[in-house]
Each structure stands twice: as C-alpha cells, then as structure tokens.
Design a protein around this motif. Structure first.
Motif, short mmCIF file in Angstrom:
data_model
loop_
_atom_site.label_atom_id
_atom_site.label_comp_id
_atom_site.label_asym_id
_atom_site.label_seq_id
_atom_site.Cartn_x
_atom_site.Cartn_y
_atom_site.Cartn_z
N UNK A 1 27.61 55.20 52.06
CA UNK A 1 26.33 54.49 52.18
C UNK A 1 26.04 53.68 50.91
N UNK B 1 21.93 66.79 53.64
CA UNK B 1 20.95 65.72 53.83
C UNK B 1 20.15 65.50 52.54
N UNK C 1 26.85 46.92 47.70
CA UNK C 1 27.41 45.60 48.01
C UNK C 1 26.29 44.61 48.32
N UNK C 2 25.30 45.08 49.10
CA UNK C 2 24.17 44.19 49.43
C UNK C 2 23.45 43.76 48.16
N UNK D 1 22.30 64.13 49.68
CA UNK D 1 22.69 62.75 49.94
C UNK D 1 21.56 61.80 49.51
N UNK D 2 20.34 62.13 49.95
CA UNK D 2 19.21 61.27 49.59
C UNK D 2 19.03 61.22 48.07
N UNK D 3 19.14 62.38 47.40
CA UNK D 3 18.92 62.42 45.95
C UNK D 3 19.93 61.58 45.19
N UNK E 1 24.22 53.95 44.29
CA UNK E 1 24.10 52.53 44.66
C UNK E 1 24.22 51.64 43.43
N UNK F 1 27.87 50.40 50.77
CA UNK F 1 27.20 49.38 51.59
C UNK F 1 25.99 48.80 50.85
N UNK F 2 25.10 49.69 50.39
CA UNK F 2 23.87 49.19 49.78
C UNK F 2 24.17 48.53 48.42
N UNK G 1 21.85 58.96 46.38
CA UNK G 1 22.10 57.59 46.81
C UNK G 1 21.63 56.54 45.79
N UNK G 2 20.43 56.66 45.22
CA UNK G 2 19.99 55.59 44.31
C UNK G 2 20.97 55.37 43.14
N UNK H 1 34.41 42.12 52.98
CA UNK H 1 33.99 43.30 52.23
C UNK H 1 34.99 44.44 52.42
#
Lengths: 277, 311
Positions: A88, A144, A94-95, A147-149, A155, A91-92, A151-152, A184
């Motif tokens: 994830x 879960x 890359x954006x 993962x959320x913790x 990224x 993806x983010x 990700x930032x 990509x």
C-alpha cells in the motif's frame, strides 16, 4: 606532532572500543545466562562465562513452553503487516512522488499529524472499536492496527526512493504505449527493489517489537505475540532466568538478521538523502 | 443530447476524455487504501478518544458510557499522581534526550574518521537500535537484578552502593534504570543521523581551514557545528516529543513503580486503560497530554520564527 597524533589515534580507538563494549555487553550477558546451566547460575555469580555450557534452557523453551506459538504468531503478524504496508505504501508513495493532485497537501499533513500525536492515546478507543468486530484477541486485528500505524512512515520512505528514480524512464514507456500503472509496475518497481526491501525490513521490525497495543488487544496464549508472551512469562515464572533469557535470545534473531542486512545502507542512504535535500 | 454529442466525437477525442478521467482519478486510486486505513484506524479512534474524555467509559461496567462533562478534568486537577507523572516525564525526557544526544554526537565524530575495521565497529555499535524495545527493557532489568545481573555487584565493588541492591526497587534511583536502557537503545539513532549530516559536509572546507592555520577545535566550532546545527535542532526536537511518549521501557522495567516514582504521563495513561480499565479517565489524561505537546510544538515553531527573524 607525531607523538601527539599517535596518542590521539590510541584515544580514538579506545573510545570506539568503549562504545562497542557498551553496545554489546547487555546482549552478551543475555546470551551468557541463556547457556548457563541452572546449578551454576547462582553459584558462579558474575563470572564472564560459565565453566560449563548447556543448551537445556533452549531445549526446554522450544519443547515445553508456548514460545514456539508466540514466535509463530509474531512471524505471521509482522510478516503480514510488512507485506501489506509495503504494497500500500508503494502505491501511495508513488502517487506522492509522481502526481500533483487536489488534496495532496492535506494528505501529507494528515500523515505528518499521525506521526506527531502519542499513539498511547488510541489504546482505549481502538480496543472499544475492535471488540464488537471480534478483532480483539485476534492476529487479524493486530495486523490491521499495525498496518495503519506504519503506513504513513512507509509512504514517506517509499516516496523518497521513487523520487530518486528519473521520470524520463516512465515517460519513454508511455510514449511506447504503456499506461502509467504499467510503467509503475514494470519499470519503476523493479528499480526500487532495495527501497522495497528496506521498507519491508523496517515495518517487520516495528511490528515485531510492538508491545502496548498487543498487551491491550490480546489476552490468553493462543494469539499472544512474542513480546506479550515473554512479558507474561516473566511475571509468572520470574525465577526461571535461564529460560527467560533463552526466549529473549530467540526474540533477538529476526531483528538482528534484518539489521545485518540493512545496516550498511543506513548511513549511505541517509547521506544520499541529505545531499539531495 | 450530451451523450449523442460525445458519441459524435472522433475516436481520438473520446479516448483522450477517458484518458483524462483516468489520469485525474489515478492518484486517488493509488492513495485510497492508505488514506482509508489511516482515517478508520487512527483518526476515528482519536476523535472517539477525545469524546471519552467527557464520558464515563469503564470496560467492565456495561452501563457506563454516559456524559459526565468535565468531571474527569476535575479529578485530574486534584490528582497528585498526575502531577508526579508530569514531573517524571520532564526528568525522563530531559535526561534521556541529553545523554543520547551527547553520546550520539561523540560516536558520530569518532566514526567520521576513517580507520581499519570501521565498517565492523559501526555495525556493532549500531546493533542496540535493532533490539526490540521490550527486550531492551527486560535485558536491562535483568542486568540491574542482583540475583542474575552484574551491575549491582560492580557498583558495590566500586563503593557506590552499600550492598548489591536493585536500583529499580529504590524509589530514589529507579528512574535511572529506564533512562540508562533508553540511552543504550537510542544512541545509535542520534549517531546515525548526525553521522549522515557529518559526511555531507564538504571535505575541502576542512582542508582550506587547516591551510589557513585553524586547529582541530577551531575547525570543529566554525565548520562542523554550524553545519550540524539544523540536523541537531530537528533531531532533538522530534526526539523530545517521541521520548516523552515512549512508555514501553518503563512499563516493561518498573510498570511505573516503585511508589509511582517512574510513572510518566504516557505510562500513566496506559496503566489507567490497561489495568484500571478506566477508558474515560485515560482519555482525559491523554487529551491533556495532547494539549501540552501541541503547546510545546507551537513554542518551537515560534522560537524558530524569532531566531529566523533575528538572523
């Protein structure tokens, strides 16, 4: 002059030696107690190495305790978290690296905000939210949350790796008819493999070490991760030092493997980033 | 009519319209999973937690959940444990950051000099950083334990202690246990960051200064320090916030004891939620902590502004 510099060099090596000893001593002691047989544990006191070595503690921990289960649980949680976050976050990341889009500023601000506030604030509300969903006392729930913790940070890490890859490569591919996503996946991602490996490693280590949320969300042995299991073991059988330290040595293995793999990139990568910034 | 008009577009125009839509949607598709997770697992609990601060939320009491207004904050106002935790937080954060920074800077300067075996030395001194924090805590708790660890015996042999005792059970000294463990674990972080900044300083500056007759100390104060200053400032500020919230070592080593002498605000919040199961009160303390951290960050931003205006 020459005398002075020899003295300086000696002092320098001595200082380095002190640091190395300070860094390694606690881990050495952990290893030492884990291979000391019980009958020598108290009689030999603060000897630097036992007169007789034994792997009885490791045998006991592996065969007669719940630690293999904890180890497996932690492997599942940390492994799944690392894979999902890396996917994830690439993806983010890359954006953030390649697109300018409305709301990008707010997205970055939100991600920075999550790095600033104390996560311990979320212990109670997350428990309340996950418990009706059946996600407390479950490995899925931990994955879960972790993962959320993660990700930032992941990224931002992936974004910095993508920033290091020239845009011209994708533009050439798009002229040849590829979509942005194809470019990509087939051109940028393979070039970012070292970055992906680093992100996987960082997230794995973070999930492997997490304690507070695991303590709150998990009760009972079946879904306990290694930190929770070890801490429960310590508070219950606080006299079996040999076994506790054998378990500690086992907990150290994945972290150290990752570290050996990552450490030479550490300063190198940071230096590259610093020069660029 | 509109559709007809669209259908009437030449093939290439229509494709470019689809292209444009996908191109506009694309960044949102890439970021959506991350955004959704952050909003549901971090932002929603944060808001929910803020609402708990004004409600009576007790895990074991199914009838709890009612609105209690500012009751938690009134309790907090008279809570001596909270003020002690606040003082302990300052002590814990100040001592940890200062020691980590000083020893990290020295280590970075030592490693910046080429020598045989530098790669190995660097790998070894950075190793503590890879050790999981719960294990760091346990490991140091064992080292301080007179039954199994050498430290009390060494301190006794040096004459610093009357008998080989565990400093973690001594109310006067207990905080040093987690602080030392934190320093051991955190030196590499500072060293890595500062070493990277050191290696970004152009080498010819030092050569030029040496030719001009500047001694080692002069080169350090007029080249190294000014170049490092921004990195030092940012690292110290971020680390201060991070360490003030870092409760793992304390929970593992002392769980706040003895007699709450090592309880910091973050571990107090965790204890209220985890042991007392009082989610409402835990959230009220958390809200106060958040406000204090915001105030600290604002102060830093303003300070930076003042310094930049003066420069």
């Amino acid at each position: 002059m020459n005398n002075y510099s020899t003295f300086g060099t000696a002092l320098h090596r001595l200082a380095i030696l002190c640091y190395v000893l300070f860094a390694l001593f606690p881990l050495f002691w952990l290893l030492k107690v884990s291979v000391t047989p019980n009958d020598l544990l108290y009689s030999e006191g603060v000897r630097m190495w036992p007169s007789r070595m034994s792997f009885e503690h490791f045998r006991f921990v592996l065969a007669h305790s719940a630690f293999p289960v904890f180890f497996r649980n932690s492997m599942i949680v940390a492994g799944a978290t690392a894979v999902i976050v890396t996917l994830l976050a690439s993806l983010s990341g890359y954006a953030l690296s390649r697109f300018t889009f409305r709301g990008k500023y707010w997205l970055v601000a939100l991600m920075l905000l999550t790095q600033m506030f104390p996560l311990v604030m979320l212990v109670a509300p997350i428990f309340k939210m996950l418990s009706p969903l059946g996600l407390t006392n479950s490995l899925t729930g931990l994955v879960v949350v972790y993962t959320a913790f993660n990700i930032p940070f992941a990224t931002f890490l992936m974004q910095s790796f993508f920033d290091g890859i020239p845009k011209e490569l994708e533009e050439a591919a798009k002229i040849d008819g590829a979509t942005q996503f194809m470019a990509f996946r087939q051109i940028v991602l393979p070039l970012t493999l070292p970055g992906i490996a680093a992100t996987l490693g960082f997230v794995f280590t973070a999930a492997w070490s997490e304690l507070l949320f695991a303590l709150m969300l998990i009760s009972g042995n079946s879904a306990a991760t290694f930190p929770v299991g070890l801490l429960t073991f310590v508070s219950k059988f606080s006299v079996d030092f040999g076994q506790m330290m054998a378990a500690g040595v086992l907990a150290l293995i994945p972290a150290c493997l990752f570290f050996l793999f990552i450490q030479r990139y550490l300063v190198q990568g940071l230096t590259a980033g610093a020069v660029k910034g | 009519m509109v559709f007809d008009a669209t259908a009437g577009f030449p093939e290439s125009r229509r494709r470019s319209l689809v292209d444009r839509i996908t191109r506009h949607a694309e960044p949102y598709l890439y970021t959506a999973p991350a955004l959704i997770l952050i909003v549901t697992i971090m932002l929603a609990p944060l808001v929910l937690g803020l609402s708990y601060a004004f409600r009576d939320v007790h895990l074991l009491n199914p009838f709890s959940g009612g609105y209690v207004g500012l009751d938690h904050f009134r309790t907090l106002y008279d809570d001596d444990n909270f003020y002690r935790a606040l003082r302990n937080t300052l002590w814990w954060t100040g001592a940890s950051v200062l020691l980590q920074f000083v020893f990290g800077l020295i280590l970075a300067l030592l490693l910046d000099r080429p020598f045989a075996g530098r790669a190995i030395a660097q790998a070894l001194v950075f190793l503590p950083w890879a050790v999981p924090t719960f294990l760091t805590g346990l490991n140091w708790a064992w080292l301080f334990n007179p039954v199994i660890g050498p430290l009390p015996h060494w301190l006794y042999a040096l004459g610093l202690m009357n008998e080989p005792a565990n400093i973690l059970s001594n109310p006067q000294l207990a905080m040093w246990g987690p602080i030392i463990a934190n320093v051991w674990w955190g030196i590499p972080f500072f060293a890595i960051t500062l070493l990277a900044a050191l290696q970004a300083i152009p080498r010819d500056l030092y050569e030029a200064a040496a030719i001009d007759g500047a001694g080692a100390f002069r080169r350090f104060t007029s080249i190294t320090l000014p170049f490092l200053a921004p990195t030092i400032a940012i690292t110290v500020l971020l680390r201060t916030v991070w360490i003030s919230n870092f409760a793992d070592l304390i929970i593992v080593m002392t769980s706040g004891g003895p007699a709450d002498r090592t309880q910091i605000v973050a571990s107090y919040i965790f204890t209220q939620a985890f042991r007392a199961l009082d989610f409402g009160y835990a959230s009220a303390i958390a809200l106060v902590l958040l406000v204090l951290l915001l105030a600290y960050s604002m102060l830093i931003v303003m300070l930076r502004q003042v310094l930049m205006d003066r420069a």
